[in-house]
Design an enzyme around this catalytic site. Structure first.
Site, PDB file in Angstrom:
ATOM      1  N   SER A 466      13.568  10.425  21.599  1.00  0.00           N
ATOM      2  CA  SER A 466      12.231  10.452  21.042  1.00  0.00           C
ATOM      3  C   SER A 466      11.609  11.847  21.084  1.00  0.00           C
ATOM      4  O   SER A 466      12.024  12.733  20.355  1.00  0.00           O
ATOM      5  CB  SER A 466      11.361   9.429  21.777  1.00  0.00           C
ATOM      6  OG  SER A 466      10.200   9.125  21.051  1.00  0.00           O
ATOM      7  N   ASP A 477      16.213  23.617  14.132  1.00  0.00           N
ATOM      8  CA  ASP A 477      15.893  23.889  12.729  1.00  0.00           C
ATOM      9  C   ASP A 477      15.289  25.279  12.538  1.00  0.00           C
ATOM     10  O   ASP A 477      15.517  25.929  11.510  1.00  0.00           O
ATOM     11  CB  ASP A 477      14.937  22.825  12.188  1.00  0.00           C
ATOM     12  CG  ASP A 477      15.595  21.466  12.030  1.00  0.00           C
ATOM     13  OD1 ASP A 477      16.843  21.417  12.071  1.00  0.00           O
ATOM     14  OD2 ASP A 477      14.888  20.459  11.885  1.00  0.00           O
ATOM     15  N   LYS A 491      16.600   8.025  18.694  1.00  0.00           N
ATOM     16  CA  LYS A 491      15.357   7.274  18.464  1.00  0.00           C
ATOM     17  C   LYS A 491      14.430   8.110  17.589  1.00  0.00           C
ATOM     18  O   LYS A 491      13.903   9.120  18.029  1.00  0.00           O
ATOM     19  CB  LYS A 491      14.660   6.942  19.782  1.00  0.00           C
ATOM     20  CG  LYS A 491      13.326   6.226  19.607  1.00  0.00           C
ATOM     21  CD  LYS A 491      12.668   5.985  20.959  1.00  0.00           C
ATOM     22  CE  LYS A 491      11.319   5.286  20.791  1.00  0.00           C
ATOM     23  NZ  LYS A 491      10.294   6.137  20.164  1.00  0.00           N
TER      24      LYS A 491
END
Length: 694
Positions: A466, A477, A491
């Site tokens: 999460s 990224d 998740k």
């Protein structure tokens, strides 16, 4: 509603220890009116406001029934086939029952469960009066979750004969004498037997609602009063009490640990091993005996309002059952759970003649004191605030890189994941959210300048979920740092907590809270961590079994999907360094005996995990033990935290407290092979970014 957050947590049912056995059948439990009302209100929310609404119909009823039964008897050793057939006759009726506020079906099943526990434990204890023949060739199934239910009591008796024989053999192989084995197992089964007499309607309701909510999706949950309080404590890292960690041992609530700076530790009146036999409120309140009382109930009696008095009747650790008691008074105070907060250490990594200092920030959860923040408290506690302070300290320590250790961090506050990312990336998009209507919002951090601009690494494992995945994915990224470890949990959903009592305008709390999935999050590159998790740049071996742990192990997990990328600008080019980081890592671990032993231990652990049956023949088992001992003796021993050593056959509460603490200390002091290698990888990153060549 509360602030939205990404969260992964498993609330485990408390398993109380034994007390004087009550005679007769276990209590027949019945649902309370408020529980049926809470279930109905929860159903209204789940069918209207969930991210992917699932209708409460016959199909969902069947899934709820299966999950509820599995939660009670996962190994299929208690219920008989006839029980299951009778239960399943009502499997399509649960939806109608919830709508008309009738919870008799799950309570009837639970009452049968209680009786089966009593029956099986009494039978197990009766087997201890006889001996076992360990020379015959017999096997015992370790994994029974997909096996047929016993067809008859005789078939169940045979199953339990083998189970008890297996328990006996484990202790025998550990060197225990028959008399000691008999006493240990009799106490073990008696504890399980007596537990059946302690269950309350709240336990049944919580189990049933767990089955209902997780049938909708894996991360939707129901919190009863106790679970809700524990969740609040886990998020704000504080509570009001005496500052003692309690454990049930041999019928007593025992002091397991004293929290530094708490009332219990500062008083000097309590010691580890002391037993609480009574609790009184205020200066003059009557002392209520608590021997045999459930641990969660005693905890609630000891917690209370700040500056109030609690009195404890204590049987000292070194006193016998008839020893002299002492009565102490403590003033409750706010207790900070520092062990669950962000912490820093510094590792020195040698590389030839050079030594690099790597700052390690260990973050167990993305905590945030929602209530304090809502009230405008400028000093409210949160993960990102604590990490920001640690980064200042690490700068002063002149570290060459910062490694964020998110192993087994199951998530927490979504806003904290965003703020933490900003400390390393600065201003810009961090995560995208898509709601039930398909609208996508980009969540950004507004920190003008990163708090740390040097080399960054993030260490993850299967337990990183999460909010941890949001942070790791954003670092990846943006090209800001190297992600190290094993693929994360997977998740990719966001939950919010609804206070059902506020919705119903209840003056006093009685309905509890509902945590339901309301959105899905996406990386700034448009992908999602749902199902697939975050794939590390440099892979390290892991201890978990991906078949049984992780989003992909759920049968009702949301699918992987993607949205358009956010408008973001990568500020690093870690990808260009990855080939060199990988080659340096490969060369280093090839010649690292500690790492190779760790890999070997993991292989052994996985082989043991995949065993579906175990021999009940003593000669065969001793041969296996001898082979294992030879394997361990043939190499230099290290404590790498992977337990592949001798089995003492005992459960945790059957060892002495000192032995338990010693085992915990050994695990804490184990050589963290993965952390050390992750620090070495980050040191390589720092070297390469500084222009280092080999």
């Amino acid at each position: 509603m509360r602030i939205q957050y990404g969260f992964l947590c498993m609330f485990l049912a408390i398993a109380p220890s034994a007390y004087a056995l009550e005679t007769g059948s276990p209590p027949v439990l019945a649902p309370l009116e408020q529980q049926a009302q809470a279930a109905h209100l929860s159903a209204q929310f789940l069918t209207r406001f969930h991210y992917k609404p699932v209708p409460l119909d016959d199909a969902l009823s069947a899934r709820i029934m299966n999950r509820f039964i599995k939660s009670l008897d996962p190994d299929r050793v208690l219920f008989l086939k006839a029980d299951i057939d009778k239960f399943m006759a009502d499997s399509a009726k649960i939806d109608d029952a919830i709508n008309r506020e009738d919870l008799q079906i799950p309570f009837t099943i639970f009452n049968v469960y209680e009786q089966r526990v009593v029956d099986r434990m009494n039978y197990a204890r009766s087997l201890l009066k006889q001996g076992f023949d360990f020379s015959v060739q017999e096997d015992y199934s370790l994994l029974r979750d997909k096996e047929p239910w016993p067809q008859s009591e005789a078939e169940s008796n045979e199953l339990w004969r083998k189970r008890v024989k297996s328990d006996w053999l484990r202790l025998k192989l550990a060197g225990k004498a028959d008399a000691a084995i008999r006493d240990t197992l009799d106490k073990r089964y008696e504890n399980s037997l007596e537990r059946a007499y302690k269950y309350k309607s709240d336990d049944v309701f919580q189990s049933f609602m767990d089955a209902y909510t997780t049938s909708v999706d894996p991360h939707t949950d129901y919190f009863g009063a106790t679970a809700s309080a524990e969740f609040d404590i886990s998020m704000k890292l504080s509570l009001v009490g005496i500052g003692a960690v309690l454990q049930e041992r041999d019928d007593y609530t025992t002091i397991r640990e004293l929290v530094p700076g708490g009332p219990a530790q500062l008083s000097g009146k309590l010691a580890v091993g002391d037993r609480i036999t009574g609790v009184g409120q205020g200066e003059n309140g009557a002392i209520k005996e608590v021997v045999g009382t459930r641990l969660d109930e005693i905890v609630q009696m000891i917690r209370g309002a700040k500056d109030s008095i609690v009195r404890l009747d204590i049987l000292p650790a070194d006193a016998g059952p008839d020893g002299k008691h002492r009565l102490i008074s403590l003033v409750r105070d706010k207790i900070s759970l520092e062990k669950q907060a962000a912490q820093k250490t510094i590792l020195s990594v040698k590389d030839g003649d050079a030594t690099r200092k790597i700052g390690v920030i260990t973050l167990p959860a993305f905590y945030e004191d929602f209530e304090a923040r809502r009230k405008g408290d400028k000093d409210y506690r949160s993960a990102s605030r604590d990490v920001a302070k640690l980064l200042v300290e690490l700068k002063q320590d002149n570290v060459d890189g910062v490694l964020v250790d998110l192993r087994n961090n199951g998530g927490g506050s979504l806003s904290e994941a965003i703020d933490l990312t900003g400390l390393f990336v600065g201003k810009g998009p961090v995560v995208q959210q898509r709601d039930a209507g398909g609208k996508v919002n980009v969540e950004s951090d507004d920190l003008p300048v990163p708090a740390w601009t040097g080399p960054v690494g993030v260490l993850i494992n299967r337990g990183s979920a999460s909010a941890s995945e949001i942070f790791a994915a954003a670092i990846q990224d943006y090209g800001r740092g190297v992600i190290i470890g094993e693929p994360s949990f997977g998740k990719g959903t966001v939950q919010t907590v609804v206070n059902l009592d506020q919705v119903a305008h209840n003056i006093k709390p009685k309905f509890g809270e509902l945590k339901l999935t309301v959105a899905q999050f996406f990386r700034v590159n448009g992908g999602t961590t749902q199902l697939r998790g975050v794939t590390p740049d440099i892979s390290l071996p892991g201890l978990s079994d991906p078949k049984s742990f992780g989003e992909a192990s759920y049968d009702n997990a949301l699918p992987w999907t993607q949205v358009k990328p956010a408008n973001y600008a990568p500020d690093g080019d870690i990808k260009a360094l990855l080939p060199q980081l990988q080659s340096r890592h490969d060369a280093r671990i090839k010649n690292d005996p500690d790492f190779q032993r760790f890999v070997e231990d993991i292989g052994e652990l996985k082989a043991q995990r995949e065993k579906k049956v175990i021999s009940l023949n003593e000669t065969e088992r001793r041969s296996e033990m001898t082979a294992q001992a030879k394997r361990l003796k043939s190499r230099e021993q290290i404590n790498d935290g992977v337990d592949t050593g001798e089995d003492d056959g005992l459960q945790a509460n059957e060892r002495s407290l000192s032995a338990d603490i010693a085992i915990e200390k050994a695990r804490k002091n184990a050589k963290d092979v993965l952390l050390n290698e992750a620090a070495a990888i980050l040191a390589d990153e720092a070297d390469l970014q500084a222009g280092g060549q080999r």
